[in-house]
Design a protein around this motif. Structure first.
Motif, PDB file in Angstrom:
ATOM      1  N   ARG A   3      47.033  42.298  41.116  1.00 18.98           N
ATOM      2  CA  ARG A   3      45.811  42.099  40.335  1.00 18.98           C
ATOM      3  C   ARG A   3      46.110  41.955  38.836  1.00 18.98           C
ATOM      4  NH1 ARG A   3      40.789  46.037  40.793  1.00 18.98           N
ATOM      5  NH2 ARG A   3      39.567  45.080  39.128  1.00 18.98           N
ATOM      6  N   TRP A   6      46.994  38.503  37.668  1.00 21.16           N
ATOM      7  CA  TRP A   6      45.866  37.589  37.448  1.00 21.16           C
ATOM      8  C   TRP A   6      45.160  37.914  36.141  1.00 21.16           C
ATOM      9  CZ3 TRP A   6      46.046  33.310  39.824  1.00 21.16           C
ATOM     10  CH2 TRP A   6      46.530  33.228  41.144  1.00 21.16           C
TER      11      TRP A   6
ATOM     12  N   LEU B 466      48.399  27.832  38.094  1.00 22.08           N
ATOM     13  CA  LEU B 466      47.182  27.901  38.924  1.00 22.08           C
ATOM     14  C   LEU B 466      47.173  26.775  39.955  1.00 22.08           C
ATOM     15  CD1 LEU B 466      44.393  28.770  36.337  1.00 22.08           C
ATOM     16  CD2 LEU B 466      45.401  30.239  38.084  1.00 22.08           C
ATOM     17  N   TRP B 469      49.648  27.553  42.685  1.00 24.05           N
ATOM     18  CA  TRP B 469      49.249  28.643  43.582  1.00 24.05           C
ATOM     19  C   TRP B 469      48.203  28.160  44.575  1.00 24.05           C
ATOM     20  CZ3 TRP B 469      51.993  32.745  44.272  1.00 24.05           C
ATOM     21  CH2 TRP B 469      51.466  33.798  45.019  1.00 24.05           C
TER      22      TRP B 469
END
Lengths: 74, 578
Positions: A3, A6, B466, B469
């Motif tokens: 987490r 991110w 991003l 992924w």
């Protein structure tokens, strides 16, 4: 991806967007049209990445990828 | 003269190849890095405008011509020769060791050549010695090395033809900027393009480098393409066609690396992509762009050798190099992973790594010279670089699903030591860019660490992550082969072989069999003339002397009587009508 990965990624993106809007542009370089699009380099990165994958895989599937023994056979 | 030659970095290394061949086998590995280290010391102490020449036939060959451009390439070539020697310290293969030193020496000789003839000599010596590094890999047939050699001999011929035209037109053998509009300039450019791996003349690189030896690939990744970049900076600055070619290269390598499955093939395609930045910068031709080309070549040599070392350690430890056979090695090979990642962050242009301080120089130069399309497309190419080298390759090698069946053997410590040295340099130059900038040949100030540059890089890299992924499942390695322009000589080679070799030999076989059958037929009829009349049993196979049934070929009685009567009749008729 945990987490906190991110969260730090989001913080990095947000920080870069804020900096992009607040810090005056480097006067030593020219100022082209895309400087006015917010987060332009983010879009270039994201859409560019997807585009590269899709285009390459399409080229590979339709045309370029062959069996590994392609040149060994008769 | 002789004493001066020892102070030529190339001759020191070439002499090293001779010494190494004569040294006791156990000492060879340790002696190897000393010669590039000595060359590094010499290059560092060379002063601009130092020169050395020898008389040869009617020419005065300038075998050492120093300026800031040749000096910085000399420094990085010696440095990588040393790092490569450290990486190969454990090696017990005199053929590879001698070839690697000859190759290093020829690359050094090339950058310090002051005239076309000397340059051509080292150009060809580099091609020959590097071929040995491909041939020395066990389990690879001679085909790949032969293709590599033939392509380079073809490129060398183009270069030589151009040089002869150039010398004929100008009467001068010294290295000078090529004049546009001369056919000899285009021939020279085409010869350089082969070594710089400019499409469509690039396919040798992705064909050969993944099949070279573990240690040989490290040397290969550094010298051939970068010495071509050096030569482009020297003789073709500002040739605008190079901007287009460079941008095409940068994107071409990216697309093919996405399709590649072998980890060293991915790295090889990204040599093409990165050299594209340098070629484009040479085409832009401003002092900032040329400095960018040189700085990027310098950085690229360091991080690309580091990446090839990382991939080589994986190959050596597991015996595998295909992404579809790898996975989950992070727990067993953590040191290799993180040293590799230092190279991956560098090539991707992460701030604080050396790729950032040189790549941003090239793209900034493109923008300053109002090449907006080139700027954006080079930005796109760096997305692809991070995608393949920084994400796809490590994700599917060290992360992802582990495979139980992979046996990981211990790697020699010197391999990690060499990787550590290069990782240290990649970060060192990234943190202190002025160390590199101070040595650049063209006077152009540049500041990499400005807020806009950092913002651009962070956004580009984070967003690329991003995208990766989200789409990563599509990037898993597939055990396939990707067609490239080598199709044009590999595929027809099969047809040519079938037509010229197999076709001819089949023709010979048929003729052989036909002649033998004819002789057999005649022989049977000479032995037994009655066969001419279609009677009597023809033996199924050629009669043998022993164990044969005499009745098998004996004429029948009535035929013999008829023949004798017929003969008597003929003799009588002849006597009568005479």
């Amino acid at each position: 991806m945990k987490r906190w990965h991110w969260i730090s990624l989001a913080a990095l993106m947000a920080g870069s967007l804020i900096l992009e809007r607040t810090i005056a542009h480097d006067p030593s370089h020219a100022s082209p049209w895309w400087r006015h699009i917010p987060g332009f380099y983010g879009w270039l990165g994201f859409l560019g990445c997807i585009g590269i994958i899709v285009v390459s895989k399409l080229l590979g599937r339709k045309w370029l990828q062959k069996d590994e023994r392609y040149y060994d056979g008769k | 003269m002789g004493s001066e030659l020892i102070l030529h970095p190339a001759f020191l290394v070439l002499m090293g190849a001779l010494v190494l061949a004569l040294a006791p086998p156990r000492a060879r590995g340790k002696v190897f890095p000393l010669f590039p280290l000595g060359a590094l010391w010499i290059c560092w102490n060379l002063s601009a405008d130092q020169s050395l020449s020898v008389e040869f036939l009617d020419y005065r060959l300038s075998i050492l011509q120093v300026d800031r451009l040749s000096r910085i390439f000399g420094i990085v070539f010696s440095l990588i020769g040393f790092a490569g020697g450290l990486f190969a310290l454990h090696l017990r293969d005199v053929r590879q060791q001698v070839a690697a030193l000859l190759y290093t020496g020829s690359a050094l000789g090339l950058v310090f050549s002051g005239d076309w003839l000397t340059l051509f000599f080292f150009w060809e010596l580099a091609a020959l010695s590097s071929t040995v590094l491909i041939w020395s890999r066990r389990g690879t047939g001679p085909g790949v090395g032969l293709r590599y050699l033939l392509v380079h001999l073809f490129g060398g011929s183009l270069l030589l033809a151009g040089i002869l035209g150039q010398v004929h037109a100008s009467g001068d053998i010294s290295l000078q900027v090529l004049e546009a509009g001369r056919w000899s300039s285009w021939l020279i450019l085409a010869g350089i393009a082969v070594n710089a791996a400019i499409p469509p003349l690039h396919a040798w690189l992705a064909d050969a480098y993944p099949r070279a030896t573990v240690t040989g690939a490290v040397f290969l990744s550094a010298f051939t393409t970068k010495s071509a970049v050096y030569l482009l900076v020297r003789v073709a600055p500002g040739w605008e066609v190079l901007i287009t070619l460079g941008v095409i290269m940068a994107l071409y390598g990216v697309i093919f690396a996405v399709l590649a499955n072998d980890i060293r093939e991915i790295l090889a395609y990204h040599i093409i992509s990165q050299v594209g930045y340098m070629v484009a910068a040479v085409g832009i031709g401003t002092p900032l762009a040329l400095n960018g080309a040189v700085a990027h070549a310098f950085s690229h040599i360091l991080y690309k050798a580091l990446l090839f070392m990382g991939a080589g350690v994986v190959l050596q430890a597991t015996g595998r190099s295909r992404l579809s056979d790898l996975g989950g090695l992070g727990r067993t090979m953590p040191v290799t992973l993180w040293l590799y990642m230092a190279g991956a962050f560098s090539i991707s242009g992460f701030p604080l790594f050396n790729g950032f301080i040189s790549k941003s120089m090239v793209v900034s130069a493109a923008l300053d010279a109002h090449h907006q399309a080139a700027y954006l497309l080079l930005g796109l190419a760096s997305v692809g670089t991070f995608l393949s080298i920084g994400l796809k390759l490590p994700y599917f090698t060290w992360f992802g699903r582990g495979r139980q069946e992979i046996n990981v053997s211990q790697s020699p410590r010197n391999m990690h030591l060499a990787m550590g040295l290069l990782a240290f340099l990649c970060i060192g130059f990234g943190v202190f860019p002025s160390l590199l900038y101070a040595e650049l040949p063209y006077g152009a100030g540049y500041r990499p660490y400005t807020i806009p540059h950092l913002v651009e890089s962070i956004q580009l890299l984070a967003a690329t992550f991003l995208g990766f992924w989200w789409y990563r499942s599509r990037l898993a390695g597939q055990p396939t082969l990707t067609l490239d322009t080598d199709w044009f000589y590999r595929r027809p080679a099969g047809w040519v072989r079938r037509f010229v070799v197999e076709g001819t030999s089949r023709l010979f076989d048929r003729a052989d069999a036909g002649v033998l059958a004819g002789i057999g037929w005649l022989a049977a009829r000479s032995k037994n003339p009655t066969l001419w009349f279609g009677r009597g049993a023809e033996p199924e196979q050629a009669p043998t002397m022993a164990g044969e049934d005499p009745d098998a070929t004996r004429p029948r009685l009535e035929l013999a009587v008829t023949l004798i009567l017929l003969s008597a009749l003929l003799i009588a008729a002849a006597a009568f009508f005479r």
